[in-house]
Design a protein around this motif. Structure first.
Motif, PDB file in Angstrom:
ATOM      1  N   SER A 122       1.146  -1.029   0.015  1.00 30.55           N
ATOM      2  CA  SER A 122       0.089  -0.178   0.014  1.00 30.55           C
ATOM      3  C   SER A 122       0.806   1.186   0.062  1.00 30.55           C
ATOM      4  O   SER A 122       1.151   1.877   1.085  1.00 30.55           O
ATOM      5  N   PRO A 123       1.523   1.678  -1.230  1.00 28.09           N
ATOM      6  CA  PRO A 123       2.297   2.483  -1.252  1.00 28.09           C
ATOM      7  C   PRO A 123       2.009   4.250  -1.281  1.00 28.09           C
ATOM      8  O   PRO A 123       1.580   4.709  -2.219  1.00 28.09           O
ATOM      9  N   GLY A 124       1.391   4.453  -0.096  1.00 29.08           N
ATOM     10  CA  GLY A 124       0.672   5.573   0.365  1.00 29.08           C
ATOM     11  C   GLY A 124       0.445   6.114   1.719  1.00 29.08           C
ATOM     12  O   GLY A 124       1.124   5.201   2.484  1.00 29.08           O
ATOM     13  N   MET A 125      -0.372   6.905   2.146  1.00 27.52           N
ATOM     14  CA  MET A 125      -0.686   7.174   3.122  1.00 27.52           C
ATOM     15  C   MET A 125      -1.334   6.099   4.125  1.00 27.52           C
ATOM     16  O   MET A 125      -0.713   5.945   5.249  1.00 27.52           O
ATOM     17  N   LEU A 126      -1.793   5.004   3.380  1.00 26.00           N
ATOM     18  CA  LEU A 126      -2.645   3.935   4.119  1.00 26.00           C
ATOM     19  C   LEU A 126      -1.232   2.859   4.647  1.00 26.00           C
ATOM     20  O   LEU A 126      -1.624   2.542   5.747  1.00 26.00           O
ATOM     21  N   GLY A 127      -0.509   2.676   3.677  1.00 25.11           N
ATOM     22  CA  GLY A 127       0.421   1.755   4.178  1.00 25.11           C
ATOM     23  C   GLY A 127       1.428   2.620   5.341  1.00 25.11           C
ATOM     24  O   GLY A 127       1.792   1.694   6.373  1.00 25.11           O
ATOM     25  N   LEU A 128       1.768   3.731   5.264  1.00 28.32           N
ATOM     26  CA  LEU A 128       2.584   4.281   6.400  1.00 28.32           C
ATOM     27  C   LEU A 128       1.608   4.391   7.771  1.00 28.32           C
ATOM     28  O   LEU A 128       2.048   4.058   8.768  1.00 28.32           O
ATOM     29  N   SER A 129       0.357   4.508   7.514  1.00 25.53           N
ATOM     30  CA  SER A 129      -0.540   4.541   8.780  1.00 25.53           C
ATOM     31  C   SER A 129      -0.803   3.234   9.353  1.00 25.53           C
ATOM     32  O   SER A 129      -0.794   3.134  10.669  1.00 25.53           O
ATOM     33  N   ARG A 130      -0.648   2.188   8.644  1.00 26.39           N
ATOM     34  CA  ARG A 130      -0.961   0.735   9.042  1.00 26.39           C
ATOM     35  C   ARG A 130       0.527   0.637  10.051  1.00 26.39           C
ATOM     36  O   ARG A 130       0.482  -0.023  10.895  1.00 26.39           O
ATOM     37  N   ALA A 131       1.490   0.916   9.311  1.00 30.37           N
ATOM     38  CA  ALA A 131       2.762   0.700   9.827  1.00 30.37           C
ATOM     39  C   ALA A 131       2.753   1.363  11.223  1.00 30.37           C
ATOM     40  O   ALA A 131       3.344   0.811  12.297  1.00 30.37           O
ATOM     41  N   TYR A 132       2.450   2.502  11.348  1.00 25.67           N
ATOM     42  CA  TYR A 132       2.368   3.446  12.706  1.00 25.67           C
ATOM     43  C   TYR A 132       1.518   2.797  13.567  1.00 25.67           C
ATOM     44  O   TYR A 132       1.952   2.300  14.793  1.00 25.67           O
ATOM     45  N   VAL A 133       0.350   2.338  13.300  1.00 29.34           N
ATOM     46  CA  VAL A 133      -0.677   1.980  14.006  1.00 29.34           C
ATOM     47  C   VAL A 133      -0.196   0.310  14.641  1.00 29.34           C
ATOM     48  O   VAL A 133      -0.250   0.130  15.920  1.00 29.34           O
ATOM     49  N   ALA A 134       0.358  -0.302  13.850  1.00 24.30           N
ATOM     50  CA  ALA A 134       0.931  -1.706  14.428  1.00 24.30           C
ATOM     51  C   ALA A 134       2.154  -1.600  14.989  1.00 24.30           C
ATOM     52  O   ALA A 134       2.560  -2.610  15.424  1.00 24.30           O
ATOM     53  N   GLY A 135       2.713  -0.396  15.111  1.00 21.28           N
ATOM     54  CA  GLY A 135       3.926  -0.274  15.759  1.00 21.28           C
ATOM     55  C   GLY A 135       5.158  -0.727  15.043  1.00 21.28           C
ATOM     56  O   GLY A 135       6.187  -0.605  15.650  1.00 21.28           O
ATOM     57  N   ASP A 136       5.007  -0.828  13.705  1.00 22.64           N
ATOM     58  CA  ASP A 136       6.221  -0.959  12.844  1.00 22.64           C
ATOM     59  C   ASP A 136       7.119   0.234  12.570  1.00 22.64           C
ATOM     60  O   ASP A 136       8.393   0.043  12.271  1.00 22.64           O
ATOM     61  N   ILE A 137       6.542   1.348  12.618  1.00 22.71           N
ATOM     62  CA  ILE A 137       7.141   2.668  12.492  1.00 22.71           C
ATOM     63  C   ILE A 137       6.813   3.510  13.865  1.00 22.71           C
ATOM     64  O   ILE A 137       5.723   3.344  14.390  1.00 22.71           O
ATOM     65  N   ASP A 138       7.621   4.256  14.369  1.00 24.90           N
ATOM     66  CA  ASP A 138       7.478   4.876  15.500  1.00 24.90           C
ATOM     67  C   ASP A 138       8.148   6.570  15.304  1.00 24.90           C
ATOM     68  O   ASP A 138       9.110   6.477  14.624  1.00 24.90           O
ATOM     69  N   ALA A 139       7.944   7.261  16.081  1.00 25.91           N
ATOM     70  CA  ALA A 139       8.551   8.448  16.144  1.00 25.91           C
ATOM     71  C   ALA A 139       9.017   8.692  17.903  1.00 25.91           C
ATOM     72  O   ALA A 139       8.101   9.246  18.693  1.00 25.91           O
ATOM     73  N   PRO A 140      10.146   8.245  17.903  1.00 28.53           N
ATOM     74  CA  PRO A 140      10.672   8.196  19.470  1.00 28.53           C
ATOM     75  C   PRO A 140      10.904   9.490  19.930  1.00 28.53           C
ATOM     76  O   PRO A 140      11.071   9.532  21.386  1.00 28.53           O
ATOM     77  N   GLY A 141      10.919  10.531  19.299  1.00 29.18           N
ATOM     78  CA  GLY A 141      11.588  11.831  19.917  1.00 29.18           C
ATOM     79  C   GLY A 141      10.528  12.899  20.127  1.00 29.18           C
ATOM     80  O   GLY A 141       9.382  12.805  20.392  1.00 29.18           O
ATOM     81  N   ASP A 142      10.470  14.002  19.533  1.00 29.51           N
ATOM     82  CA  ASP A 142       9.440  15.118  19.446  1.00 29.51           C
ATOM     83  C   ASP A 142       8.431  14.727  18.408  1.00 29.51           C
ATOM     84  O   ASP A 142       8.533  14.668  17.065  1.00 29.51           O
ATOM     85  N   LEU A 143       7.246  14.127  18.834  1.00 37.28           N
ATOM     86  CA  LEU A 143       6.242  13.725  17.871  1.00 37.28           C
ATOM     87  C   LEU A 143       5.966  14.711  17.001  1.00 37.28           C
ATOM     88  O   LEU A 143       5.725  14.660  15.606  1.00 37.28           O
TER      89      LEU A 143
END
Length: 428
Positions: free
Chosen positions: A58-79
């Motif tokens: 899902s090469p777009g916003m949906l793929g990135l969103s799924r990755a964030y919600v699933a914890g595959d991507i994170d923003a560990p500093g200043d959100l």
């Protein structure tokens, strides 16, 4: 292999393909410990190859969103810094649905995934995702009930952590950033009561009553008799409990009911606070007309709603984050469209107040509440649900701060009856 030659550099290329830019203003950290990007830039962390696999399928916003919600991507500093940097480049900055990748871009992304060992089946979406387009016609009563239940019926205690004691889920009104969330919400509720001109014994309809906070305030402080309607059974349950605890069951009636089924007017006043975003552009004229018919002549309606400031309507891509995880079928209308619908329904506009900066402060306070109670929030729902809310509220705060979105209180009156005040002094 040095860190500079690790997965992070290839991930930067992959992210650039998805976003449509060669400039990634972030420092990417990969699962192998490698990093790439400006040393002082905000950090985005790719915790597993599954994040790239989601982007591949899902090469777009949906793929990135799924990755964030699933914890595959994170923003560990200043959100906020990370999301600001990401939203300012490429396709995010275009304010349009992500355009499909070309065949050449897909081939490049596939080659990168092969090099990183990320080829595999399409990962299952996080369980917090909803598919609503099979439920029925958009904005039918059945489909609207499902959409509302998705957003609200997963635990009143979670909402209490985020919203605080006021249990108000809409923009507060702040005298200053130091006011405090609960005081700012009480100020908003009182402002609405004053704008509506509430007095002892008035009959008031609260459309989208939430957990009953406005109904309680109007009954306790102004002696109004209030009918509150919501499509959320969990909201209604908590609202009725609060009404009973306040000893106001004779004054406040909380119903699980579609506003289109309310037929026991007339009412002296109507509040609609943070509800019309669920109505949709195609239904906004009928919404305005129905509420007009429920008011007595001279009665006022206060419509408090988020607005889309970059066009006449924000119709989200159905395969993007907001409709999949937050507000299925939600639409933000421009102020022009909202006022036009009310005027077409024969309302007279008395006042319009913009509260854009107030919502940014409100959202940041909610995010802080969530962060302060993170472990408890996760325990009450799921880590995915908590991550949905963190992403949704933080990015929304940035939208209000930038002016991309706004929020407006539009006060209108049905002609006839008593004349409105000559000036605003009654509610300032």
């Amino acid at each position: 292999m040095s860190k500079a030659q690790g997965a992070a550099a290839l991930l930067a290329d992959a992210l650039g393909i998805v976003l449509g830019t060669e400039q990634i203003p972030l420092r990417l950290r990969a699962w192998d410990g490698s990093e790439d990007g400006p040393a002082e830039a905000p950090v985005i962390e790719f915790r597993s190859r599954r994040a790239l696999r989601r982007m591949l399928w899902s090469p777009g916003m949906l793929g990135l969103s799924r990755a964030y919600v699933a914890g595959d991507i994170d923003a560990p500093g200043d959100l906020y810094a990370s999301f600001t940097a990401l939203s300012a480049v490429g396709k995010f900055a275009e304010l349009e649905p992500f355009s499909p990748l070309t065949l050449r871009e897909r081939a490049r992304l596939l080659r990168t995934a092969v090099r990183l060992g990320a080829i595999g089946r399409n990962p299952t979406p996080p369980p917090e995702e909803i598919t609503i387009d099979r439920v029925g016609r958009k904005h039918s009563k059945k489909r609207d009930a499902v959409a509302i239940s998705h957003h609200y019926d997963f635990g009143n205690d979670f909402y209490a952590l985020v919203l605080g004691p006021s249990m108000v889920y809409s923009c507060a009104v702040w005298d200053s950033p130091e006011t405090g969330l609960d005081a700012a919400q009480k100020a908003k509720l009182d402002l609405v009561c004053r704008k509506l001109g509430l007095e002892q014994g008035m009959r008031v309809l609260d459309v989208g009553c939430g957990w009953g906070s406005f109904a309680l305030h109007a009954a306790e402080r102004y002696g109004a008799d209030v009918v509150g309607v919501t499509l959320s059974s969990e909201q209604a349950e908590r609202a009725r409990k609060r009404v009973a605890e306040a000893g106001l069951t004779e004054q406040v009636d909380i119903r699980v009911q579609d506003y289109r089924d309310v037929d026991d007017g007339p009412f002296d006043a109507i509040s609609s606070i943070g509800m019309s975003e669920h109505v949709g552009r195609d239904q906004i004229a009928a919404y305005s007309s129905h509420l007009h018919g429920l008011l007595r002549p001279g009665g006022r309606l206060l419509n408090h709603a988020i607005s889309w400031n970059a066009g006449d309507t924000m119709r989200p891509d159905p395969d993007s984050f907001i409709p999949k995880y937050v507000f299925p079928d939600g639409e933000m209308l421009s102020l022009t469209v909202m006022v036009g619908a009310l005027e077409s329904a024969k309302f007279e506009v008395l006042d319009v107040e913009a509260l854009r900066q107030h919502y940014a402060l409100t959202l940041r306070a909610w995010v802080q509440n969530l962060e302060d109670h993170w472990d408890e929030a996760v325990g009450l729902t799921s880590e995915g649900r908590a991550r949905v809310w963190r992403l949704y509220m933080a990015t929304s705060a940035l939208g209000f701060e930038s002016g991309l979105t706004g929020v407006n209180q539009v006060l209108v009156q049905r002609p006839g009856g008593t004349q409105p005040p000559l000036r605003r002094v009654d509610w300032l």
